[in-house]
Motif scaffolding. Structure first.
Motif, PDB file in Angstrom:
ATOM      1  N   UNK A  40      27.566  -0.993  25.289  1.00  0.00           N
ATOM      2  CA  UNK A  40      26.174  -1.444  25.411  1.00  0.00           C
ATOM      3  C   UNK A  40      25.989  -2.733  24.619  1.00  0.00           C
ATOM      4  N   UNK A  41      24.931  -3.460  24.916  1.00  0.00           N
ATOM      5  CA  UNK A  41      24.629  -4.670  24.159  1.00  0.00           C
ATOM      6  C   UNK A  41      24.409  -4.314  22.690  1.00  0.00           C
ATOM      7  N   UNK A  42      24.956  -5.167  21.816  1.00  0.00           N
ATOM      8  CA  UNK A  42      24.823  -4.937  20.386  1.00  0.00           C
ATOM      9  C   UNK A  42      24.700  -6.292  19.687  1.00  0.00           C
ATOM     10  N   UNK A  43      24.323  -6.283  18.429  1.00  0.00           N
ATOM     11  CA  UNK A  43      24.159  -7.537  17.686  1.00  0.00           C
ATOM     12  C   UNK A  43      25.484  -8.277  17.627  1.00  0.00           C
ATOM     13  N   UNK A  44      25.451  -9.573  17.902  1.00  0.00           N
ATOM     14  CA  UNK A  44      26.663 -10.392  17.890  1.00  0.00           C
ATOM     15  C   UNK A  44      27.119 -10.616  16.448  1.00  0.00           C
ATOM     16  N   UNK A  45      28.441 -10.513  16.236  1.00  0.00           N
ATOM     17  CA  UNK A  45      28.995 -10.704  14.893  1.00  0.00           C
ATOM     18  C   UNK A  45      29.087 -12.167  14.502  1.00  0.00           C
ATOM     19  N   UNK A  46      28.944 -13.079  15.468  1.00  0.00           N
ATOM     20  CA  UNK A  46      29.207 -14.492  15.214  1.00  0.00           C
ATOM     21  C   UNK A  46      27.965 -15.374  15.296  1.00  0.00           C
ATOM     22  N   UNK A  47      27.062 -15.055  16.210  1.00  0.00           N
ATOM     23  CA  UNK A  47      25.888 -15.903  16.425  1.00  0.00           C
ATOM     24  C   UNK A  47      24.624 -15.095  16.182  1.00  0.00           C
ATOM     25  N   UNK A  48      23.834 -15.540  15.228  1.00  0.00           N
ATOM     26  CA  UNK A  48      22.599 -14.838  14.908  1.00  0.00           C
ATOM     27  C   UNK A  48      21.653 -14.821  16.098  1.00  0.00           C
ATOM     28  N   UNK A  49      20.904 -13.739  16.193  1.00  0.00           N
ATOM     29  CA  UNK A  49      19.888 -13.553  17.238  1.00  0.00           C
ATOM     30  C   UNK A  49      20.492 -13.516  18.641  1.00  0.00           C
ATOM     31  N   UNK A  50      21.787 -13.242  18.730  1.00  0.00           N
ATOM     32  CA  UNK A  50      22.441 -13.068  20.023  1.00  0.00           C
ATOM     33  C   UNK A  50      22.859 -11.608  20.188  1.00  0.00           C
ATOM     34  N   UNK A  51      22.846 -11.154  21.429  1.00  0.00           N
ATOM     35  CA  UNK A  51      23.375  -9.852  21.784  1.00  0.00           C
ATOM     36  C   UNK A  51      24.744 -10.027  22.433  1.00  0.00           C
ATOM     37  N   UNK A  52      25.638  -9.091  22.172  1.00  0.00           N
ATOM     38  CA  UNK A  52      26.997  -9.188  22.695  1.00  0.00           C
ATOM     39  C   UNK A  52      27.358  -7.912  23.454  1.00  0.00           C
ATOM     40  N   UNK A  53      28.266  -8.063  24.407  1.00  0.00           N
ATOM     41  CA  UNK A  53      28.865  -6.936  25.112  1.00  0.00           C
ATOM     42  C   UNK A  53      30.377  -7.112  25.053  1.00  0.00           C
ATOM     43  N   UNK A  54      31.089  -6.039  24.801  1.00  0.00           N
ATOM     44  CA  UNK A  54      32.539  -6.103  24.646  1.00  0.00           C
ATOM     45  C   UNK A  54      33.224  -5.281  25.716  1.00  0.00           C
ATOM     46  N   UNK A  55      34.286  -5.842  26.288  1.00  0.00           N
ATOM     47  CA  UNK A  55      35.090  -5.154  27.296  1.00  0.00           C
ATOM     48  C   UNK A  55      36.329  -4.589  26.615  1.00  0.00           C
ATOM     49  N   UNK A  56      36.573  -3.269  26.787  1.00  0.00           N
ATOM     50  CA  UNK A  56      37.712  -2.606  26.172  1.00  0.00           C
ATOM     51  C   UNK A  56      38.681  -2.090  27.233  1.00  0.00           C
ATOM     52  N   UNK A  57      39.972  -2.194  26.937  1.00  0.00           N
ATOM     53  CA  UNK A  57      40.973  -1.512  27.733  1.00  0.00           C
ATOM     54  C   UNK A  57      40.874  -0.021  27.445  1.00  0.00           C
ATOM     55  N   UNK A  58      41.056   0.788  28.466  1.00  0.00           N
ATOM     56  CA  UNK A  58      41.042   2.241  28.320  1.00  0.00           C
ATOM     57  C   UNK A  58      41.931   2.655  27.137  1.00  0.00           C
ATOM     58  N   UNK A  59      41.364   3.278  26.100  1.00  0.00           N
ATOM     59  CA  UNK A  59      42.172   3.662  24.934  1.00  0.00           C
ATOM     60  C   UNK A  59      43.310   4.620  25.263  1.00  0.00           C
ATOM     61  N   UNK A  60      43.238   5.289  26.414  1.00  0.00           N
ATOM     62  CA  UNK A  60      44.292   6.229  26.804  1.00  0.00           C
ATOM     63  C   UNK A  60      45.438   5.550  27.536  1.00  0.00           C
ATOM     64  N   UNK A  61      45.293   4.265  27.846  1.00  0.00           N
ATOM     65  CA  UNK A  61      46.338   3.549  28.578  1.00  0.00           C
ATOM     66  C   UNK A  61      47.588   3.406  27.713  1.00  0.00           C
ATOM     67  N   UNK A  62      48.743   3.436  28.366  1.00  0.00           N
ATOM     68  CA  UNK A  62      50.001   3.217  27.651  1.00  0.00           C
ATOM     69  C   UNK A  62      50.228   1.709  27.561  1.00  0.00           C
ATOM     70  N   UNK A  63      50.222   1.191  26.343  1.00  0.00           N
ATOM     71  CA  UNK A  63      50.361  -0.255  26.137  1.00  0.00           C
ATOM     72  C   UNK A  63      51.819  -0.575  25.812  1.00  0.00           C
ATOM     73  N   UNK A  64      52.452  -1.318  26.686  1.00  0.00           N
ATOM     74  CA  UNK A  64      53.821  -1.779  26.460  1.00  0.00           C
ATOM     75  C   UNK A  64      53.787  -3.204  25.912  1.00  0.00           C
ATOM     76  N   UNK A  65      54.876  -3.679  25.332  1.00  0.00           N
ATOM     77  CA  UNK A  65      54.897  -5.073  24.872  1.00  0.00           C
ATOM     78  C   UNK A  65      54.588  -6.061  25.997  1.00  0.00           C
ATOM     79  N   UNK A  66      55.096  -5.794  27.191  1.00  0.00           N
ATOM     80  CA  UNK A  66      54.837  -6.691  28.316  1.00  0.00           C
ATOM     81  C   UNK A  66      53.358  -6.704  28.676  1.00  0.00           C
ATOM     82  N   UNK A  67      52.749  -5.516  28.723  1.00  0.00           N
ATOM     83  CA  UNK A  67      51.334  -5.429  29.060  1.00  0.00           C
ATOM     84  C   UNK A  67      50.478  -6.095  27.993  1.00  0.00           C
TER      85      UNK A  67
END
Length: 238
Positions: A13-40
């Motif tokens: 969800x939108x949340x306070x931006x860590x870098x720019x005051x008075x801005x809202x931020x949204x973050x895209x995450x890779x599925x935490x259950x995904x198997x992450x290889x060095x290549x990926x």
């Protein structure tokens, strides 16, 4: 190339931006259950993702594109006059690259850095759990690069991930009382030289943000490439 198309992504969800005051931020995450290889991991880094602990993320804000992935093109880098002075001041500093671990010495340096330099941020107050969950990962090829003065005192630690095409600079923390030595700049210069010696083309510096003073330092390391419109482009920012 690994199959990025099989990955699932989630946005916050939108949340306070860590870098720019008075801005809202949204973050895209890779599925935490995904198997992450060095290549990926390398492929995700090349499209602008960063690591925080075991999580891979990138900004995904609808109304703002201020956070731009940046990397140094190592082969063409030449230190500027002020950077040569940093190297000269630190000629006696030695660097040891170690596997990630928790020690009281490392944590105390991290804690002092967060308290003095980021006391107004979302990383304050520092905790031992935060140290481990932020800097370490169960799947990345991570190293702690420990910078020590001639007496063996710990000056700085650069946390890096080894990639097939270079280093990802995850985080650097240092002794605030030794800021006259420019340990942050020294850490980047050392990473560039590490890659040069091994024929690796890039040091990934995370996000360059023009309107954020703490993130603008990255433009001092030229030639800097920025990921714009899904393409890495040469962008002199002097």
């Amino acid at each position: 190339m690994s199959n990025l198309a099989t990955l699932r992504f989630f946005s916050t969800p939108a949340h306070a931006c860590s870098y720019l005051e008075e801005h809202q931020a949204t973050t895209l995450f890779v599925d935490p259950k995904a198997r992450i290889t060095p290549e990926l991991y390398g492929d995700l880094t090349r499209i602008g993702f960063r690591r925080s602990g075991d999580y891979l993320y990138r900004p995904h804000c609808n109304a703002c594109t201020a956070c731009i992935p940046a990397r140094v093109r190592v082969a063409d880098f030449t230190p500027r006059r002020n950077q040569r002075r940093v190297l000269a001041r630190n000629a006696a500093v030695r660097v040891e690259m170690i596997r990630p671990l928790f020690t009281n010495e490392l944590y105390q340096l991290y804690s002092r850095y967060i308290e003095r330099r980021h006391g107004d941020g979302d990383m304050f107050p520092p905790t031992q759990e935060q140290f481990a969950s932020f800097l370490m990962s169960s799947w990345s090829d991570t190293r702690f690069c420990c910078f020590r003065d001639p007496l063996g005192q710990l000056l700085a630690v650069a946390v890096v991930d080894l990639l097939s095409d270079g280093l990802s600079a995850v985080y650097t923390f240092y002794d605030p009382a030794r800021s006259d030595l420019s340990p942050g700049s020294l850490a980047v210069l050392w990473q560039i030289e590490f890659c040069r010696e091994r024929g690796l083309p890039y040091v990934y510096l995370g996000y360059w943000i023009r309107r954020c003073r703490k993130m603008r330092y990255k433009q001092d390391f030229q030639p800097l490439e920025l990921l714009l419109d899904e393409q890495w482009q040469d962008c002199p920012l002097d």
